[in-house]
Scaffold this active site. Structure first.
Site, PDB file in Angstrom:
ATOM      1  CB  ILE A  81      -0.976  -0.009   1.216  1.00  0.00           C
ATOM      2  CG1 ILE A  81      -1.785  -1.311   1.224  1.00  0.00           C
ATOM      3  CG2 ILE A  81      -1.887   1.223   1.188  1.00  0.00           C
ATOM      4  CD1 ILE A  81      -2.494  -1.665  -0.089  1.00  0.00           C
ATOM      5  CD  GLU A  85      -3.941   2.775  -9.363  1.00  0.00           C
ATOM      6  OE1 GLU A  85      -5.066   2.361  -9.007  1.00  0.00           O
ATOM      7  OE2 GLU A  85      -2.874   2.350  -8.888  1.00  0.00           O
TER       8      GLU A  85
END
Ligand SMILES: Cc1cc2nc3c(=O)[nH]c(=O)nc-3n(C[C@H](O)[C@H](O)[C@H](O)COP(=O)(O)OP(=O)(O)OC[C@H]3O[C@@H](n4cnc5c(N)ncnc54)[C@H](O)[C@@H]3O)c2cc1C
Length: 380
Positions: free
Chosen positions: A159, A243
């Site tokens: 992450i 993204e």
């Protein structure tokens, strides 16, 4: 604005602003930040104060609105600092916030978004798990409703901004197996039961922090649900479009810097009594590199224009990501080759570009997953 350009006066002014920000606040320090595997938290505040984090977000939430090309200009100019990690770290809000902006309650939006756009708080997106990456519908982190809370148990990995984020947009399983049982929850850092279990060491993107997260009986208020229960998968898939565009832009930015570094180096470096540019094979290599980059940039801009126009570009944005990363794979490889031994040295920008580039065809959906999407859109 020329009929042939996607950029007008507003974009030019914004480009100057971001470029000056990079020159003043980033370039003098970026090599140290890369080695330290982190950049100061203060940079978010500076970027927020300069209005750079709010580009593309609603004014009501502290943003400055703006079209997709303004966001694109921001990404292109930040990439000129030559650090994919910085771009990814500073930009993690752009994958974490959109689901909240589009699907969150008014209360949740106001609680999270303005503070992140001011740079006071950091936001991260947590989808990937140790046993579910490409297969997003296979996530196992479980959220069970108990009164006014969800009890969350599970783990996330890889992450970006995972160590120091304050707000996490987390994919959880609230329902049955498959994509129909996935929801999104906003989980705050100090929630009991939530821990950052590990800071991960990486091949590239050194300036960004990348973490493993753990949820053990983590009690999350029900008002932190983003959108409707069990409909999180659609929000996640929508989010991937931006993204992927952003990753295509990062690939083009990487290629641009690699090409520029080569154009300079081949004039200075001599072998067999002449500069490297004196060899036809070198000039042709540079011509191929420039051609591939030009095609990639034009295609990426075209896809961005279609997105800005509200068109569905599921197929095209996947193509743009694959095309741009194919080009950046080739250009960063060739750049290191052209630099010879110096290309392998940490003091050369092309060395970092080569390492940073490797993630671009993996993150946000791998090359193979992009091809799966494209082939489905072709009817298979
Ligand atoms: C530096 C970094 C930052 C990241 N940041 C984030 C983040 O902020 N948030 C987040 O949620 N995630 C993040 N990720 C995770 C990233 O999105 C995943 O790594 C990526 O989606 C691939 O998943 P995986 O690693 O589990 O690979 P896997 O899914 O295990 O894939 C392994 C290989 O199998 C191939 N494969 C898988 N399925 C298929 C198929 N159906 N057909 C053909 N081939 C297939 C893949 O293409 C790949 O080559 C980050 C990763 C890295 C390395």
């Amino acid at each position: 604005m020329s009929k042939l350009s996607y950029f007008g006066e507003t974009h030019r002014l914004l480009r100057d602003t971001v470029s000056r920000f990079v020159e003043r606040e980033v370039l003098p320090h970026i090599d140290d930040w890369e080695e330290a595997e982190s950049f100061p938290r203060e940079l978010y505040l500076k970027a927020g104060a300069a209005g750079l984090l709010g580009i593309g977000y609603p004014e009501a939430l502290g943003g400055s609105e703006g079209d997709i090309f303004q966001k694109l200009v921001f990404t292109e100019e930040i990439m000129r600092a030559g650090s994919g990690g910085l771009t990814a770290g500073l930009g993690s809000l752009d994958i974490a916030l959109p689901p909240i902006v589009h699907f969150g309650s008014d209360e949740l939006k106001q609680r999270v978004v303005p503070a992140v756009l001011r740079g006071e708080k950091i936001a991260a997106l947590a989808i990937t798990e140790p046993n579910a990456g490409s297969d997003v519908a296979g996530i196992q982190t479980r959220a069970v409703k108990e009164g006014d809370f969800y009890r969350v148990n599970g783990a996330k990995t890889f992450i970006t901004s995972g160590c120091r984020a304050d707000f996490y947009t987390v994919a959880v399983r609230t329902g049955d197996k498959g994509y129909g049982g996935v929801s999104l929850l906003m989980i705050e850092k100090d929630t009991p039961g939530f821990t950052v279990s590990k800071k991960l060491k990486k091949m590239g993107w050194w300036a960004s922090d990348t973490a493993e997260l753990s949820f053990q009986d983590c009690m999350v208020p029900v008002e932190n649900l983003i959108g409707v229960e069990n409909q999180g998968f659609v929000a996640i898939m929508n989010n991937f479009q931006n993204e992927r565009l952003s990753l295509a832009l990062m690939a083009n930015g990487t290629s641009q810097l690699a090409l520029e570094a080569c154009l300079e180096y081949v004039q200075d470096r001599k072998a067999f009594g002449k500069p490297l540019s004196g060899f036809q094979v070198t000039r042709h290599k540079l011509a191929d590199m420039a051609t591939q980059l030009e095609a990639s940039k034009e295609f990426t801009y075209r896809v961005a224009a279609k997105m800005d126009n509200g068109e569905s570009v599921i197929k095209e944005v996947s193509m743009a990501k694959n095309f741009a990363t194919d080009v950046s794979d080739k250009l960063t490889y060739e750049a290191v080759q052209l630099f010879g031994g110096m290309g392998y040295m940490r003091e050369s920008l092309v060395e970092r570009l080569y390492r940073d580039n490797r993630i671009l065809s993996i993150g946000g959906g791998t090359r193979e997953i992009m091809n799966e999407i494209i082939s489905k859109q072709l009817g298979f």
